[in-house]
Structure formats: structure tokens, C-alpha cells
Write an enzyme that holds these catalytic residues in place. Sequence first.
Site, PDB file in Angstrom:
ATOM      1  N   CYS A  18       0.818  -1.222   0.000  1.00 44.64           N
ATOM      2  CA  CYS A  18       0.000   0.000   0.000  1.00 44.64           C
ATOM      3  C   CYS A  18       0.849   1.269   0.000  1.00 44.64           C
ATOM      4  O   CYS A  18       2.002   1.253   0.405  1.00 44.64           O
ATOM      5  CB  CYS A  18      -0.865   0.025   1.245  1.00 44.64           C
ATOM      6  N   ARG A  31       5.141   0.307  -6.207  1.00 40.39           N
ATOM      7  CA  ARG A  31       5.052  -0.581  -5.048  1.00 40.39           C
ATOM      8  C   ARG A  31       4.088  -1.743  -5.272  1.00 40.39           C
ATOM      9  O   ARG A  31       4.078  -2.690  -4.507  1.00 40.39           O
ATOM     10  CB  ARG A  31       4.576   0.220  -3.828  1.00 40.39           C
ATOM     11  N   TRP A  33      -2.908  -2.627  -1.544  1.00 42.20           N
ATOM     12  CA  TRP A  33      -2.458  -3.995  -1.863  1.00 42.20           C
ATOM     13  C   TRP A  33      -3.219  -4.880  -0.893  1.00 42.20           C
ATOM     14  O   TRP A  33      -2.950  -4.877   0.310  1.00 42.20           O
ATOM     15  CB  TRP A  33      -0.944  -4.040  -1.681  1.00 42.20           C
ATOM     16  N   ASN A  35      -1.936   2.287   5.914  1.00 39.33           N
ATOM     17  CA  ASN A  35      -0.981   1.224   5.548  1.00 39.33           C
ATOM     18  C   ASN A  35      -0.743   0.390   6.783  1.00 39.33           C
ATOM     19  O   ASN A  35      -0.642   0.932   7.878  1.00 39.33           O
ATOM     20  CB  ASN A  35       0.363   1.823   5.125  1.00 39.33           C
ATOM     21  N   GLY A  36      -0.591  -0.918   6.595  1.00 33.41           N
ATOM     22  CA  GLY A  36      -0.298  -1.800   7.724  1.00 33.41           C
ATOM     23  C   GLY A  36      -1.489  -2.671   8.072  1.00 33.41           C
ATOM     24  O   GLY A  36      -2.458  -2.763   7.301  1.00 33.41           O
ATOM     25  N   GLU A  83      16.941 -23.181 -12.978  1.00 33.07           N
ATOM     26  CA  GLU A  83      16.586 -21.798 -12.647  1.00 33.07           C
ATOM     27  C   GLU A  83      17.753 -20.853 -12.955  1.00 33.07           C
ATOM     28  O   GLU A  83      17.552 -19.770 -13.503  1.00 33.07           O
ATOM     29  CB  GLU A  83      16.165 -21.705 -11.169  1.00 33.07           C
ATOM     30  N   LYS A  92      17.416 -17.753 -15.554  1.00 33.01           N
ATOM     31  CA  LYS A  92      17.720 -16.372 -15.148  1.00 33.01           C
ATOM     32  C   LYS A  92      18.715 -15.753 -16.124  1.00 33.01           C
ATOM     33  O   LYS A  92      18.559 -14.639 -16.589  1.00 33.01           O
ATOM     34  CB  LYS A  92      18.311 -16.421 -13.744  1.00 33.01           C
ATOM     35  N   GLU A 137      17.161 -15.226 -19.765  1.00 25.10           N
ATOM     36  CA  GLU A 137      16.089 -14.240 -19.924  1.00 25.10           C
ATOM     37  C   GLU A 137      16.589 -12.808 -19.811  1.00 25.10           C
ATOM     38  O   GLU A 137      16.069 -11.921 -20.482  1.00 25.10           O
ATOM     39  CB  GLU A 137      14.903 -14.511 -18.995  1.00 25.10           C
ATOM     40  N   HIS A 173      25.228 -38.264 -23.483  1.00 22.40           N
ATOM     41  CA  HIS A 173      24.266 -38.867 -24.413  1.00 22.40           C
ATOM     42  C   HIS A 173      23.892 -37.903 -25.531  1.00 22.40           C
ATOM     43  O   HIS A 173      22.883 -38.112 -26.201  1.00 22.40           O
ATOM     44  CB  HIS A 173      23.028 -39.340 -23.642  1.00 22.40           C
ATOM     45  N   LYS A 186       5.801  -9.211 -16.818  1.00 19.51           N
ATOM     46  CA  LYS A 186       5.832  -9.659 -15.422  1.00 19.51           C
ATOM     47  C   LYS A 186       4.679 -10.614 -15.130  1.00 19.51           C
ATOM     48  O   LYS A 186       4.829 -11.568 -14.378  1.00 19.51           O
ATOM     49  CB  LYS A 186       5.762  -8.439 -14.492  1.00 19.51           C
TER      50      LYS A 186
HETATM   51  C1  F6R Z   1      11.232 -15.942 -14.770  1.00 16.65           C
HETATM   52  C2  F6R Z   1       9.853 -15.618 -14.466  1.00 16.65           C
HETATM   53  C3  F6R Z   1       8.792 -16.429 -15.097  1.00 16.65           C
HETATM   54  C4  F6R Z   1       7.637 -16.665 -14.113  1.00 16.65           C
HETATM   55  C5  F6R Z   1       6.463 -17.339 -14.823  1.00 16.65           C
HETATM   56  C6  F6R Z   1       5.324 -17.618 -13.885  1.00 16.65           C
HETATM   57  O1  F6R Z   1      12.107 -15.075 -14.114  1.00 16.65           O
HETATM   58  O2  F6R Z   1       9.583 -14.710 -13.738  1.00 16.65           O
HETATM   59  O3  F6R Z   1       9.276 -17.637 -15.584  1.00 16.65           O
HETATM   60  O4  F6R Z   1       8.112 -17.465 -13.066  1.00 16.65           O
HETATM   61  O5  F6R Z   1       6.009 -16.528 -15.869  1.00 16.65           O
HETATM   62  O6  F6R Z   1       4.833 -16.440 -13.343  1.00 16.65           O
HETATM   63  P1  F6R Z   1       3.984 -16.444 -12.012  1.00 16.65           P
HETATM   64  O7  F6R Z   1       4.885 -16.932 -10.916  1.00 16.65           O
HETATM   65  O8  F6R Z   1       3.558 -15.032 -11.834  1.00 16.65           O
HETATM   66  O9  F6R Z   1       2.844 -17.392 -12.227  1.00 16.65           O
END
Ligand code: F6R
Length: 587
Positions: free
Chosen positions: A2, A28, A74, A98-99, A462, A466, A469, A485, A582
Site C-alpha cells: 500500500c 510498489r 495492496w 498502511n499496515g 533456474e 535467469k 532471460e 548422451h 511480469k
Molecule cells: C522468470 C519468471 C517467469 C515466471 C512465470 C510464472 O524469471 O519470472 O518464468 O516465473 O512466468 O509467473 P507467475 O509466478 O507469476 O505465475
Amino acid sequence: MCGITGYIGKNNNAIKIVMHGLEALEYRGYDSSGIAYTNDNKVNITKEKGKINNLKKSVDFNIKSNLAIGHTRWATHGEPNKVNSHPHSVNKFTIVHNGIIENYIELKEELLNNNYVFKSSTDTEIACAYIDFIYKKEKDILKTLNQVTKIFRGSYALGIICNDDLDNLYAVRKTSPLIIAQGKDENYIASDVPAILKCTNKYILLDDFQIAKINSDNIEIYNQKLELVTKETLEFDGTYESSIKNGFEHFMLKEIHEEPSVFRNTVNTYLNKNFKNIPNFSKYNNLHIVACGSAYHTGLVGKYLIEKYANIPVYVEVASEYRYKHNFYDKQTLVIFVSQSGETADTLACLKKVKEDGIDTLGIVNVVGSSVARESKYVMYTKAGCEIAVATTKAYLAQLTVFSIITMYLINDKSLSNEISSIPTLIDNLINKDYKSIAKEIYKDKNIFFIGRGIDYFLSMEGSLKLKEISYINSVAYQAGELKHGTISLIEKNTPVIAISTDNTLTEKTISNIKEVKARGAKIIFVTNQNIIDNFYDIKIDIPKVSELLQPILTIVPLQLIAYEVAKLNKCDIDKPRNLAKSVTVE
Ligand code: F6R
């Protein structure tokens, strides 16, 4: 998370300034927003679900007002909708908050007995009504606010308007931050510096339990004895961008630096407390885990830990596959959906289908009140806070933490508390190592391989995701024993291979595989928790050895930071990598 912003001034443009402040707090994360403003000696409230743009469409910017408070919410208590969003108003008071007021249920009871009625499911509306309730007896705003600070438990930053005194704006806080900012013929309140930076960089930090009474010319701060106190005026020296990144060059780096506290918050939520709204895991004889991307990778780690330690079969699948295949579940199956955003279309579609089939579901979700959280029968929130960088780091770590907790819960293991308390410092130490010099060795390469066995393979996946991407370097993760293989044909002189080995039962085997690629010219970066000194690696990254249930939480940190440093050397757009979003709300 928030955000609060408020304005009182002679310039009559309270609405514009508060809306501006809200936009500055968008970073935020929030799911609704609202504003209360005075006009003709009346307080008007406009609130909307979703983006601030929705609120902007509903607010008349031509209205002249000299007092306003605004909020980005939020959701914590009650779903994200218009009714639950702030400001809340009860009789003479309008507040933003907030809180969390932890004793709100107790307070609500008392208020119900005193004929108060409530529209929302929020603790904030209760707080507002309680202020009104006390004010009816005290008939003095300062005394009332001072009294509620002794009654409210939990954390709060409150911006308050009282119909009996529209010449002043009030604020009070405990634990949640709040600043009072100074302008010319106008003053402001805000939960964070970014909200006021367009107007001023001068501000006062309100301490716990202090009360601020503000008008266009004056800021008065009172202590708990209701004596006026003198406060130092601070000056923020930096830009808006730097203020929201808290001094970090990128959100991704900032979020990695938040990992120690994310771990602490997530653990504190679930360990040694009564689990609320989570399933009785022991009732199920098999589990499914469904997710996408990094969240899927945490599911793989979860499967490894739960199968090995709790002896329960776990099936893991990416959501876009699970959705269209024949799945073997029944009433003894719990299907777990892992998602940072809680809005990923594939994950959500699977959840709806599983629900329709009458199967129990658990969401492991970061965003409170998101679709996955709402649709799941049970929810375990990860406590990562708002994650802005597209590439997930701290939310991934929080998901790993939840799987460790579930495993400990399944085997009723309470022996790790000492080790758990050491993890934040160990993460911090790992964050502060030098990864730039390692990145310099590999950032120009076109292909980078990650290898590992068992749980280390899942972390390799992972690490590899990272890296690719955010740096756009082709990177693939392989099971160390599988290279010969086929994939080993890709290894040539100086091909970087990041080899992970934290499971000492498999170390010898992994080392044999490393030697196979080393013999073909690979440049080896060896990530290990074991004390091995040899010449099969070119660079060694040491990570502390902890219980296997917690080890992944440490192993992932160097991998995230290598990806970050490689992308930085390649001058990539780290927080917003090309083609990625995102929250992936399309199939
Ligand atoms: C990689 C990344 C994506 C998410 C995926 C699922 O850094 O962020 O691979 O993990 O798109 O997203 P959520 O977790 O929001 O369902």
C-alpha cells in the site's frame, strides 16, 4: 504494497497533487486506489479497482480542493474491490491506512455492540470507526488519536481527515513508515519519499506513536504526552528513479538484496504458528504441483524434498502441458499451484479445471487477493512483497522457502530452528561476494551450460533461465550424467559450464561428469558447499553447507547474481528484458 499520499495547501490543487503522488507510488504494486478530497466543506470520496488510470477517469480534476488524502491498496483484509479500497469513511472521519490492525476483530465486536455497521471486510474501516467512537467521548482530535495509539495493535500509518476540522490534516504511525513533507504554502504526508519528490525534497520522519497536525503553513508534531516536539527536517538528495530503487542500480539487484528479509518474513508467517487456511497435508496420498517458468522450477525442488523426506509421491508439470493432458488425480490428491503474480493464465486455467473436478487445491501465491489466491481452496502466501523486476528472484526464493516449510511440516521436523535463524545472514554473505569478476569470464560467450544432479539439476534450470532471460545468452541446463548422451558434442574450448554440486552423495559422480567436459576444453565454474580443492574447475564459488531442506535457498543466490552481472556487462535492460512481461495473462 500500500501507499499513502496527502496534501493540504493554499493552492487548491489537492486533487492533482495527490493523484500525482499515487502515480509515483505505483511501483510498489497495488490492486485498487482511491482519493478523498474536500470541496465546499464536504469530504468526497472516489475509489476504483485496478489501475490508477481507472481512478483518473472517475475523478474530476477541475474541482478546487485544498485538502486530500489518497491511497494505493495492496489487498490484505478482503479482496481487491471498490468497497474494500481506501479511503474509508465513518461518520466524521475519513482515513487511509498502511499496515494491519491486528486486534481489529476485538474492536469490531465492541463497535457492533455500539451500533456501528460496516460495508467492507477491511481492518481499516474498523480503525476509522474506532477513531470516531473514541472521538464521540473525547471531542478532541489529538486526544482521540493519542488514545487509539494505545488501543490499536499491529502496524499502521494513518492519514486522517475530520469533518470538524477541515483546516488540518492529521497523521499518526506505528511501525509502518510515514513522512511529513514541507512545501511553500502547502504541506504533505506520504508513506514514501517518491510520492512527494515532484513537489519538494524536504521532509520530516514521523516516529512511532507521534501525531502530526498539518495545515498549509504549519506542521505540528506531538508526542504521547501531547507535547509539541521539534523534529529535524531532512533533505532527500536524489532523483525519483533513485528513490524507488532505494540506491540500487536495478530493481532486480534491490530485490535480491531483500532476500534475507523475505526468507525471514515467510518463515515467521508459517513456522511456530498455527497454520491458517492451509490443508492438512498428511490427509493426501499424492501431490501434484502445477506452475510456469521459475515457479515450476520451485515445484521441482518441492517434489525432490517432499518425495525424499516425506515419502509422498509428487507429480510436477508446467501448466501449459497439464492443462491439455490426462491427469491422474482423485480425492486423495492435493493439487498445488505456484505463482508469484497469481494471474498467470495457464496456471489459472488448470486451477479452474481441477476445481471443477472436485479436487482440493492449494495456491502458493505472492500477490494477495490475486485470482489464484481467490480460486484456490487453500492459500499459502509467500511474503516476498512487491516484485518489480520481470525476472523473479525474491519471490522464487520465497516459494523455495514455502516448500521447505511444507516438507518440515510433513515430517514434523522442528530441529532446524537454529539453522533457520542463520539463513538470512548466510544469504547476505553470499550476496556480498564478487560475481562481477566471474561474469567477466563468460559474458561474451554465445552458449553457457549449467549442469547438476538431483536437486542441483533443478537449481541449474533456474540459474540457466535467469541467465538467458536477462542476458539473452543461450543457456541450457542438463542433468550432469546425461551430457554424454548428446549434449557434450556442443562443448568446445572455453565453453562455460556452471556445475553445481551440493549433494555429497552425488559429488563424485558429478565431478566425473565435470572432468568429461573439462577434458574437452570447457571453462568450469564450480558452485559447491563442499571443501574440494582440485584442478578440474577454473573458478570455485563456495556456498555454506546447511541442511538439504534449506540448501536450495542458498544455492540459488550466486546463480541469480551471476545472471545479473552478465546481463549488466552486456548492457541489457535488466529489469525489463525484451519480449517478456511480469504477469503472463495470455495462453
Ligand atoms: C522468470 C519468471 C517467469 C515466471 C512465470 C510464472 O524469471 O519470472 O518464468 O516465473 O512466468 O509467473 P507467475 O509466478 O507469476 O505465475
